[in-house]
Motif scaffolding. Structure first.
Motif, short mmCIF file in Angstrom:
data_model
loop_
_atom_site.label_atom_id
_atom_site.label_comp_id
_atom_site.label_asym_id
_atom_site.label_seq_id
_atom_site.Cartn_x
_atom_site.Cartn_y
_atom_site.Cartn_z
N HIS A 61 0.85 -1.20 0.00
CA HIS A 61 0.00 0.00 0.00
C HIS A 61 0.88 1.24 0.00
CE1 HIS A 61 -2.88 3.04 1.29
NE2 HIS A 61 -3.87 2.18 1.02
N PRO A 62 0.63 2.21 -0.84
CA PRO A 62 1.55 3.35 -0.98
C PRO A 62 1.67 4.23 0.25
CG PRO A 62 -0.49 3.70 -2.22
CD PRO A 62 -0.49 2.27 -1.80
N ASP A 63 0.75 4.12 1.21
CA ASP A 63 0.80 4.97 2.40
C ASP A 63 1.33 4.26 3.64
OD1 ASP A 63 -0.24 7.18 1.05
OD2 ASP A 63 -2.30 6.54 1.40
N VAL A 64 1.74 3.00 3.48
CA VAL A 64 2.16 2.19 4.64
C VAL A 64 3.68 2.14 4.71
CG1 VAL A 64 2.17 -0.12 5.65
CG2 VAL A 64 0.06 0.82 4.68
N ARG A 102 -8.59 -2.63 3.72
CA ARG A 102 -9.21 -3.91 3.43
C ARG A 102 -9.63 -3.98 1.95
NH1 ARG A 102 -12.05 -2.83 8.38
NH2 ARG A 102 -11.03 -3.91 10.12
N GLU A 103 -10.11 -2.87 1.43
CA GLU A 103 -10.48 -2.82 0.02
C GLU A 103 -9.25 -3.02 -0.87
OE1 GLU A 103 -12.57 0.31 -3.16
OE2 GLU A 103 -12.56 0.74 -0.99
N PHE A 104 -8.12 -2.45 -0.45
CA PHE A 104 -6.86 -2.61 -1.18
C PHE A 104 -6.42 -4.07 -1.18
CE2 PHE A 104 -2.19 -2.88 -0.90
CZ PHE A 104 -1.81 -2.21 -2.06
N LEU A 105 -6.65 -4.78 -0.08
CA LEU A 105 -6.20 -6.16 0.05
C LEU A 105 -7.12 -7.16 -0.63
CD1 LEU A 105 -5.08 -6.16 3.81
CD2 LEU A 105 -3.61 -6.06 1.79
N ALA A 106 -8.36 -6.77 -0.88
CA ALA A 106 -9.35 -7.73 -1.39
C ALA A 106 -8.90 -8.48 -2.64
CB ALA A 106 -10.68 -7.02 -1.64
N PRO A 107 -8.32 -7.81 -3.64
CA PRO A 107 -7.86 -8.57 -4.83
C PRO A 107 -6.51 -9.25 -4.63
CG PRO A 107 -7.47 -6.23 -5.17
CD PRO A 107 -8.18 -6.35 -3.85
N ARG A 108 -5.87 -9.03 -3.49
CA ARG A 108 -4.51 -9.53 -3.27
C ARG A 108 -4.43 -10.74 -2.35
NH1 ARG A 108 -4.33 -4.15 -4.27
NH2 ARG A 108 -2.53 -3.34 -5.45
#
Length: 487
Positions: A400-403, A438-444
């Motif tokens: 994630h670009p902000d982590v 969580r939305e960012f992780l859903a496809p991953r």
């Protein structure tokens, strides 16, 4: 020489290149010739206060050339060096002093401990100057103990891993084969020397080749850039968080890193985003895998494969072997592996298989001969009957670009048995939203791997070696707002 151990190294190096710089710290440099004289003088002073073969000499303080001088002087006498973690509490330090039976403690003025034979480093130069220059050549075999290094102790009391002179010598050979170290190397030693990686993966191999070690007392990303540019540093070792900090420094975009030949990273799984940050700068970023008990290199990813196999911990070191047990646990064997733990036959027996392989406690998989470290056996949790490895989840979150960094642990759950709880540290000025993550992780990730709890934190608790202290995170109470739905 009758001394075949590390204690002979300063003299051996000095007779080859006495005027070459060995160490630089805080603007002061020491040549190999000067160092050999200082080590001999210090060995005499230690002998005067009762240090002899087999005795333990403890050192407590930040990185400094006196650390290496004390270690080599201890080994000149056939004694055993015990480097203490300067980040530990007084009670923890006192336990290790008592457990090791240290005869003498050398300590920085800022670090004190209970010991009846303590030498403060604020009087170190005067004390050392009084030592004799007469040569010493105590017989030392390479099979004898050289170091006792206490493990992080994330559960229970720490154990003292014994490393012999042979363990360290074979690890040096393995590292030199993997990295192609040259005699003109300039190593930046900024990770703590009281842990085996900075000592055995940078300082000792550089020393053997007659290179120059630039030693810093603490880690600071901006200072790291300054030292790389000033001294034309060619290589360095760091843990993942150090390299992440460096890449996030405001000085990173304009930093002159052209002198760097290779960067070594170990200690924990490295997020893909961190690897890419260095490879995008054209830098050779190599990972390795090992433990204190393996001195420490068990595998290494050579430069030729650093892009093609990025994210891998590499292949077994040249003089070493590796296998996976039925559980997936990584087991290693070789001349770099510890003979056991100090005065702890029970722990020693438990650490080895019936046929003599060391049990690492880590889970791995092998792909095309290359090791991928999945996680610690004890960190894995089971959610709805499925194994979840936090390292895999952490790697996805760090994309994630902000982590900046994250730690994931398993926590009890009435429905699923266990679910994930993520502690996220954002990049400076960035905002991380739990629902958005969580939305960012859903496809991953599979649904059962996505953390149910996501908490934003300013920092993560760490062990003295810089690893995230996951037992402390597991003990934290769950948020009082109730259990969020698992999506």
């Amino acid at each position: 020489m009758r001394n075949a151990g590390l204690g002979s190294w300063p003299l051996r190096r000095a007779r080859m290149a006495p005027k070459r710089e060995a160490f630089t710290c805080d603007g002061t440099s020491t040549t190999y010739g000067e160092l050999a004289g200082r080590v001999t003088g210090l060995a005499h002073r230690l002998a005067e206060i009762g240090v002899g073969r087999g005795d333990r000499v403890a050192y407590l303080g930040p990185n400094h050339p006196s650390f290496a001088e004390t270690m080599f002087a201890t080994h000149q006498l056939g004694a055993i060096f015990v480097p203490l973690n300067s980040r530990l509490s007084a009670a923890e330090i006192n336990y290790q002093l008592a457990d090791s039976g240290a005869r003498v403690l050398l300590h920085a003025p800022s670090h004190r401990a209970e010991h009846d034979r303590a030498v403060s480093l604020d009087s170190y130069e005067d004390w050392l100057a009084g030592g004799s220059a007469d040569p010493l050549d105590v017989p030392v075999a390479i099979e004898e103990p050289a170091l006792v290094l206490y493990t992080s102790g994330t559960t229970g009391r720490p154990k003292g891993a014994v490393l012999t002179h042979a363990n360290l010598l074979w690890n040096t050979f393995n590292l030199m084969i993997g990295v192609d170290i040259a005699s003109d190397e300039v190593a930046l030693v900024t990770a703590p020397l009281f842990h085996i990686a900075a000592l055995a993966q940078t300082l000792l191999p550089t020393f053997v080749k007659g290179g120059h070690s630039v030693i810093t007392s603490r880690w600071n990303a901006d200072e790291c850039v300054t030292l790389i540019e000033r001294h034309r540093v060619t290589w360095m070792f760091g843990v993942s968080t150090m390299f992440a900090d460096l890449a996030a420094s405001p000085r990173w975009p304009a930093a002159d890193l052209s002198s760097l030949r290779v960067l070594l990273c170990g200690g924990a799984a490295v997020p893909d985003a961190v690897i890419r940050a260095y490879q995008d700068r054209g830098l050779v970023f190599c990972q390795g895998y090992g433990l204190t008990e393996t001195a420490p290199g068990a595998t290494f990813l050579e430069a030729a494969d650093s892009v093609r196999k990025a994210g891998s911990a590499g292949t077994p070191v040249f003089f070493g072997d590796l296998r996976l047990a039925e559980t997936g646990e990584i087991e290693v064997q070789g001349p770099n592996v510890t003979p056991g733990y100090w005065n702890d036959p029970v722990a020693t027996a438990a650490a080895f298989t019936a046929d003599g392989w060391f049990r690492t406690g880590d889970v791995g998989r092998i792909d095309d001969g290359h090791l991928h470290v999945v996680d610690r056996l004890k960190d894995m949790f089971i959610s709805g009957g499925e194994n979840v490895y936090p390292a895999e989840v952490e790697n996805a979150i760090t994309d994630h670009p902000d982590v900046a960094e994250v730690a994931v642990v398993g926590v009890p759950d009435e429905r699923w048995g266990e679910v994930g709880r993520a502690f996220v540290r954002p990049l400076p000025g960035a905002v991380v939203d739990a629902a958005g993550l969580r939305e960012f992780l859903a496809p991953r990730l599979a649904k059962y791997k996505i953390p149910v709890y996501v908490e934003v934190v300013a920092e993560l608790p760490r062990t003295g070696s810089g690893k995230v202290l996951k037992p402390a995170l597991r003990r934290l109470p769950l948020p009082g707002s109730g259990r969020p739905d698992r999506r």
